[in-house]
Design a protein around this motif. Structure first.
Motif, mmCIF file in Angstrom:
data_model
loop_
_atom_site.group_PDB
_atom_site.id
_atom_site.type_symbol
_atom_site.label_atom_id
_atom_site.label_comp_id
_atom_site.label_asym_id
_atom_site.label_seq_id
_atom_site.Cartn_x
_atom_site.Cartn_y
_atom_site.Cartn_z
ATOM 1 N N ARG A 44 -34.128 -33.107 -44.230
ATOM 2 C CA ARG A 44 -34.514 -32.342 -43.041
ATOM 3 C C ARG A 44 -33.256 -31.893 -42.309
ATOM 4 O O ARG A 44 -32.525 -32.706 -41.751
ATOM 5 C CB ARG A 44 -35.403 -33.192 -42.129
ATOM 6 C CG ARG A 44 -36.740 -33.563 -42.757
ATOM 7 C CD ARG A 44 -37.402 -34.729 -42.056
ATOM 8 N NE ARG A 44 -36.626 -35.957 -42.211
ATOM 9 C CZ ARG A 44 -37.053 -37.155 -41.818
ATOM 10 N NH1 ARG A 44 -38.230 -37.292 -41.253
ATOM 11 N NH2 ARG A 44 -36.295 -38.220 -42.001
ATOM 12 N N ARG A 68 -33.421 -22.942 -56.067
ATOM 13 C CA ARG A 68 -34.788 -23.152 -55.597
ATOM 14 C C ARG A 68 -35.313 -21.911 -54.887
ATOM 15 O O ARG A 68 -34.542 -21.175 -54.257
ATOM 16 C CB ARG A 68 -34.850 -24.320 -54.607
ATOM 17 C CG ARG A 68 -34.500 -25.667 -55.217
ATOM 18 C CD ARG A 68 -34.673 -26.764 -54.191
ATOM 19 N NE ARG A 68 -34.527 -28.090 -54.778
ATOM 20 C CZ ARG A 68 -35.065 -29.189 -54.274
ATOM 21 N NH1 ARG A 68 -35.791 -29.111 -53.153
ATOM 22 N NH2 ARG A 68 -34.885 -30.354 -54.853
ATOM 23 N N VAL A 71 -38.784 -20.407 -49.224
ATOM 24 C CA VAL A 71 -40.082 -20.118 -48.621
ATOM 25 C C VAL A 71 -39.891 -20.072 -47.109
ATOM 26 O O VAL A 71 -39.533 -21.072 -46.486
ATOM 27 C CB VAL A 71 -41.124 -21.196 -48.988
ATOM 28 C CG1 VAL A 71 -42.446 -20.920 -48.284
ATOM 29 C CG2 VAL A 71 -41.317 -21.250 -50.500
ATOM 30 N N PHE A 94 -46.915 -27.987 -44.866
ATOM 31 C CA PHE A 94 -46.191 -29.126 -45.424
ATOM 32 C C PHE A 94 -46.856 -29.638 -46.691
ATOM 33 O O PHE A 94 -46.175 -30.173 -47.574
ATOM 34 C CB PHE A 94 -46.049 -30.226 -44.373
ATOM 35 C CG PHE A 94 -44.911 -29.995 -43.419
ATOM 36 C CD1 PHE A 94 -43.677 -30.579 -43.634
ATOM 37 C CD2 PHE A 94 -45.068 -29.173 -42.309
ATOM 38 C CE1 PHE A 94 -42.615 -30.359 -42.771
ATOM 39 C CE2 PHE A 94 -44.020 -28.944 -41.435
ATOM 40 C CZ PHE A 94 -42.788 -29.536 -41.664
ATOM 41 N N ALA A 97 -45.374 -27.537 -49.283
ATOM 42 C CA ALA A 97 -43.996 -27.939 -49.580
ATOM 43 C C ALA A 97 -43.945 -29.148 -50.498
ATOM 44 O O ALA A 97 -42.916 -29.410 -51.133
ATOM 45 C CB ALA A 97 -43.252 -28.238 -48.281
ATOM 46 N N SER A 98 -45.045 -29.874 -50.587
ATOM 47 C CA SER A 98 -45.106 -31.043 -51.460
ATOM 48 C C SER A 98 -45.507 -30.694 -52.889
ATOM 49 O O SER A 98 -45.488 -31.563 -53.769
ATOM 50 C CB SER A 98 -46.103 -32.074 -50.895
ATOM 51 O OG SER A 98 -45.662 -32.568 -49.647
ATOM 52 N N SER A 101 -40.475 -27.939 -55.709
ATOM 53 C CA SER A 101 -39.122 -28.084 -55.144
ATOM 54 C C SER A 101 -38.697 -26.755 -54.522
ATOM 55 O O SER A 101 -38.223 -25.846 -55.214
ATOM 56 C CB SER A 101 -38.143 -28.502 -56.244
ATOM 57 O OG SER A 101 -38.478 -29.769 -56.755
ATOM 58 N N TYR A 102 -38.887 -26.642 -53.229
ATOM 59 C CA TYR A 102 -38.552 -25.431 -52.488
ATOM 60 C C TYR A 102 -37.503 -25.739 -51.430
ATOM 61 O O TYR A 102 -37.198 -26.897 -51.129
ATOM 62 C CB TYR A 102 -39.790 -24.871 -51.773
ATOM 63 C CG TYR A 102 -40.985 -24.642 -52.645
ATOM 64 C CD1 TYR A 102 -41.000 -23.603 -53.572
ATOM 65 C CD2 TYR A 102 -42.122 -25.447 -52.538
ATOM 66 C CE1 TYR A 102 -42.115 -23.381 -54.374
ATOM 67 C CE2 TYR A 102 -43.237 -25.235 -53.337
ATOM 68 C CZ TYR A 102 -43.225 -24.201 -54.254
ATOM 69 O OH TYR A 102 -44.327 -23.987 -55.033
ATOM 70 N N LEU A 104 -37.847 -24.941 -47.717
ATOM 71 C CA LEU A 104 -38.821 -24.450 -46.737
ATOM 72 C C LEU A 104 -38.097 -24.157 -45.435
ATOM 73 O O LEU A 104 -37.497 -25.049 -44.832
ATOM 74 C CB LEU A 104 -39.917 -25.486 -46.507
ATOM 75 C CG LEU A 104 -40.946 -25.155 -45.424
ATOM 76 C CD1 LEU A 104 -41.694 -23.871 -45.762
ATOM 77 C CD2 LEU A 104 -41.923 -26.313 -45.233
ATOM 78 N N TYR A 139 -43.060 -36.418 -43.908
ATOM 79 C CA TYR A 139 -42.791 -35.649 -45.115
ATOM 80 C C TYR A 139 -41.824 -36.385 -46.037
ATOM 81 O O TYR A 139 -40.748 -36.810 -45.626
ATOM 82 C CB TYR A 139 -42.213 -34.267 -44.789
ATOM 83 C CG TYR A 139 -42.010 -33.462 -46.041
ATOM 84 C CD1 TYR A 139 -43.093 -32.874 -46.686
ATOM 85 C CD2 TYR A 139 -40.753 -33.352 -46.626
ATOM 86 C CE1 TYR A 139 -42.934 -32.178 -47.867
ATOM 87 C CE2 TYR A 139 -40.589 -32.657 -47.806
ATOM 88 C CZ TYR A 139 -41.683 -32.073 -48.424
ATOM 89 O OH TYR A 139 -41.511 -31.401 -49.608
ATOM 90 N N SER A 143 -39.268 -30.960 -51.472
ATOM 91 C CA SER A 143 -38.626 -29.797 -50.867
ATOM 92 C C SER A 143 -37.600 -30.199 -49.815
ATOM 93 O O SER A 143 -37.671 -31.291 -49.228
ATOM 94 C CB SER A 143 -39.666 -28.874 -50.227
ATOM 95 O OG SER A 143 -40.510 -28.294 -51.202
ATOM 96 N N ILE A 145 -36.419 -29.297 -46.166
ATOM 97 C CA ILE A 145 -36.947 -28.642 -44.967
ATOM 98 C C ILE A 145 -35.782 -28.217 -44.086
ATOM 99 O O ILE A 145 -34.950 -29.046 -43.699
ATOM 100 C CB ILE A 145 -37.873 -29.588 -44.177
ATOM 101 C CG1 ILE A 145 -38.936 -30.220 -45.092
ATOM 102 C CG2 ILE A 145 -38.518 -28.834 -43.015
ATOM 103 C CD1 ILE A 145 -39.855 -29.237 -45.767
#
Length: 245
Positions: A44, A68, A71, A94, A97-98, A101-102, A104, A139, A143, A145
């Protein structure tokens, strides 16, 4: 969703900022090793700084370095006037996002994370902050964040503690302005513009980019193949007459 094509090394950033971003990208690549060692991931990131100082470009660079998809969550699409719908939108985001593998990206994060004591907002927006806190807290997906804000002073204090890493992107100094001009202006344009570097210091990266494009546009429209002093002076006047911050 997009697939950025810009590396972090393509950006002109403060050296300490660039090093922090490179270190984070290296860490994300090695999440499996951290997991195996029982060490918590840093997943994060909060980017803070004035408008036009490269926060969006930095996120794009991280996504490309990691290979990646990026998004971007549109804040206006998340916030609803209906009771509870914003929290549901955040939950859906979220959850998405799970699924892979982004990177976000939550841009204009201050729109979601205003201080809960802000008396100018109704109760729904205070509930939004609580919903954001809950989603960020829980989270643990694959991903990264990334949130960005131009107005860190209005973020709820509890949100700062939820981010594993906070990076401040400031206004470019003379070295960064010169480097940007060297990349953006062809032929002799950069050498001419270097005499005006100090005029651009104190403005965001976006202002230097605007200055370079303005000079090239003016030269083209005046029928010149090379940028001259007239084009540089026109671009400087046009740039500094605008409000940037």
């Amino acid at each position: 969703m997009e697939y950025p094509q810009r590396y972090l090394s393509d950006l002109v950033l403060d050296r300490s900022v660039a090093a922090s971003l490179e270190r984070l990208a290296h860490e994300v690549r090695n999440w499996p090793a951290l997991d195996a060692a029982g060490l918590p991931r840093r997943n994060r990131l909060l980017l803070s700084g004035p408008p036009g100082c490269g926060k969006t470009s930095a996120v794009s660079g991280i996504a490309h370095e990691l290979g990646r998809p990026l998004v971007t969550a549109r804040v206006e699409g998340l916030i609803s006037s209906y009771l509870g719908e914003t929290a549901a939108n955040l939950s859906n985001l979220f959850d998405f996002a799970s699924t892979g593998s982004y990177v976000l990206f939550l841009d204009e994060f201050d729109s979601l994370g205003k201080m809960r004591g802000d008396t100018s907002d109704h109760g729904e927006l205070r509930r939004v902050v609580n919903a954001v806190l809950q989603q960020i807290d829980t989270y643990s997906g694959p991903s990264l964040i990334v949130a960005a804000t131009n107005h860190s002073q209005i973020l709820d204090s509890a949100l700062w503690r939820r981010f594993d890493s906070v990076i401040e992107l400031g206004l470019p100094d003379s070295r960064q302005v010169s480097a940007l001009l060297g990349r953006l202006l062809p032929n002799n344009g950069a050498s001419l513009a270097r005499h005006y570097v100090e005029e651009l210091v104190g403005l965001p990266h976006a202002a230097t980019e605007y200055f370079a494009v303005s000079a090239k546009r003016h030269a083209l429209l005046e029928g010149r193949k090379r940028i001259g002093d007239t084009d540089i002076n026109f671009a400087l006047t046009e740039t500094i007459s605008r409000r940037w911050l």
